[in-house]
Design a protein around this motif. Structure first.
Motif, PDB file in Angstrom:
ATOM      1  N   SER A  78       0.852  -1.190   0.000  1.00 21.20           N
ATOM      2  CA  SER A  78       0.000   0.000   0.000  1.00 21.20           C
ATOM      3  C   SER A  78       0.883   1.233   0.000  1.00 21.20           C
ATOM      4  O   SER A  78       2.030   1.196   0.469  1.00 21.20           O
ATOM      5  CB  SER A  78      -0.936   0.003   1.208  1.00 21.20           C
ATOM      6  N   SER A  81      -2.141   7.976   1.135  1.00 22.54           N
ATOM      7  CA  SER A  81      -3.352   7.928   1.941  1.00 22.54           C
ATOM      8  C   SER A  81      -4.261   9.078   1.537  1.00 22.54           C
ATOM      9  O   SER A  81      -3.809  10.076   0.988  1.00 22.54           O
ATOM     10  CB  SER A  81      -3.035   8.009   3.431  1.00 22.54           C
ATOM     11  N   THR A  83      -8.477  10.599   2.697  1.00 22.43           N
ATOM     12  CA  THR A  83      -9.673  10.452   3.511  1.00 22.43           C
ATOM     13  C   THR A  83     -10.890  10.724   2.638  1.00 22.43           C
ATOM     14  O   THR A  83     -10.911  11.686   1.874  1.00 22.43           O
ATOM     15  CB  THR A  83      -9.632  11.438   4.700  1.00 22.43           C
ATOM     16  N   LYS A  99      -9.819   7.273   6.698  1.00 25.65           N
ATOM     17  CA  LYS A  99      -8.518   7.375   6.025  1.00 25.65           C
ATOM     18  C   LYS A  99      -8.104   5.987   5.554  1.00 25.65           C
ATOM     19  O   LYS A  99      -8.108   5.032   6.335  1.00 25.65           O
ATOM     20  CB  LYS A  99      -7.486   7.936   7.002  1.00 25.65           C
ATOM     21  N   ARG A 100      -7.748   5.891   4.264  1.00 25.61           N
ATOM     22  CA  ARG A 100      -7.335   4.627   3.654  1.00 25.61           C
ATOM     23  C   ARG A 100      -6.125   4.886   2.749  1.00 25.61           C
ATOM     24  O   ARG A 100      -5.876   6.011   2.336  1.00 25.61           O
ATOM     25  CB  ARG A 100      -8.455   4.060   2.773  1.00 25.61           C
ATOM     26  N   PRO A 101      -5.404   3.819   2.368  1.00 25.83           N
ATOM     27  CA  PRO A 101      -4.324   3.980   1.390  1.00 25.83           C
ATOM     28  C   PRO A 101      -4.880   4.438   0.041  1.00 25.83           C
ATOM     29  O   PRO A 101      -5.994   4.053  -0.341  1.00 25.83           O
ATOM     30  CB  PRO A 101      -3.731   2.577   1.260  1.00 25.83           C
ATOM     31  N   ARG A 102      -4.115   5.224  -0.684  1.00 24.11           N
ATOM     32  CA  ARG A 102      -4.521   5.672  -2.020  1.00 24.11           C
ATOM     33  C   ARG A 102      -4.345   4.549  -3.051  1.00 24.11           C
ATOM     34  O   ARG A 102      -5.083   4.452  -4.017  1.00 24.11           O
ATOM     35  CB  ARG A 102      -3.730   6.900  -2.446  1.00 24.11           C
TER      36      ARG A 102
END
Length: 151
Positions: A78, A81, A83, A99-102
């Protein structure tokens, strides 16, 4: 194929860790087909087996670019990031900023029993992360930074 009932927030199965699938058999193929049909019926973009009451490491994801049917998926890479807002078929009416990985790479087995590696960015990466979290008993509400409507 059959529509499956989606388990709702508060159901204990949503908090349990799913078991690895050892063999792709007729039951797993049927589960994948049922999950696909249920996903489209509910107008979702992802669905994990625990959401239909099955503690197996199986997910389906379609963000509008074609269905991914994945067995034993795991994130192997990953980066970045961002949101964005998320919701969940198991928690209707609730949305929030998560918030997550891009970008992610997911290793899994497809319905033919072949190992695949899929790269996903933005919404696809978010969907993979969200569904894989379900396999570990983690819900998006556990990761909400800000609930919809909060300042």
């Amino acid at each position: 194929m059959a529509l499956r009932n989606i388990r709702k927030y508060g159901d204990d199965i949503l908090r349990k860790k799913s078991r690895k699938v050892d063999v792709i058999n007729d039951r797993i193929i049927t589960l994948l087909k049922d999950m696909e049909e249920t996903l489209y019926e509910e107008d979702g973009i992802g669905l994990a087996a625990p959401q239909v009451g099955v503690l197996k490491r199986v997910i389906v994801v379609d963000i509008g670019e074609g269905i991914f049917k994945l067995v034993n998926p795991e994130i192997i890479y990953s980066e970045g990031s961002y949101t964005d807002r998320e919701g969940c078929l198991s928690i209707p009416g609730t949305q929030g900023e998560v918030k997550r990985p891009r970008k992610v790479k997911v290793k899994a087995i497809n319905e033919k029993g072949e190992e695949v590696i899929i790269e996903g960015e933005d919404l696809l990466a978010r969907a993979f992360c969200h569904e894989i979290d379900h396999l570990n008993g983690i819900l998006f509400v556990d990761k909400i930074i800000k609930k919809e409507g909060e300042k």
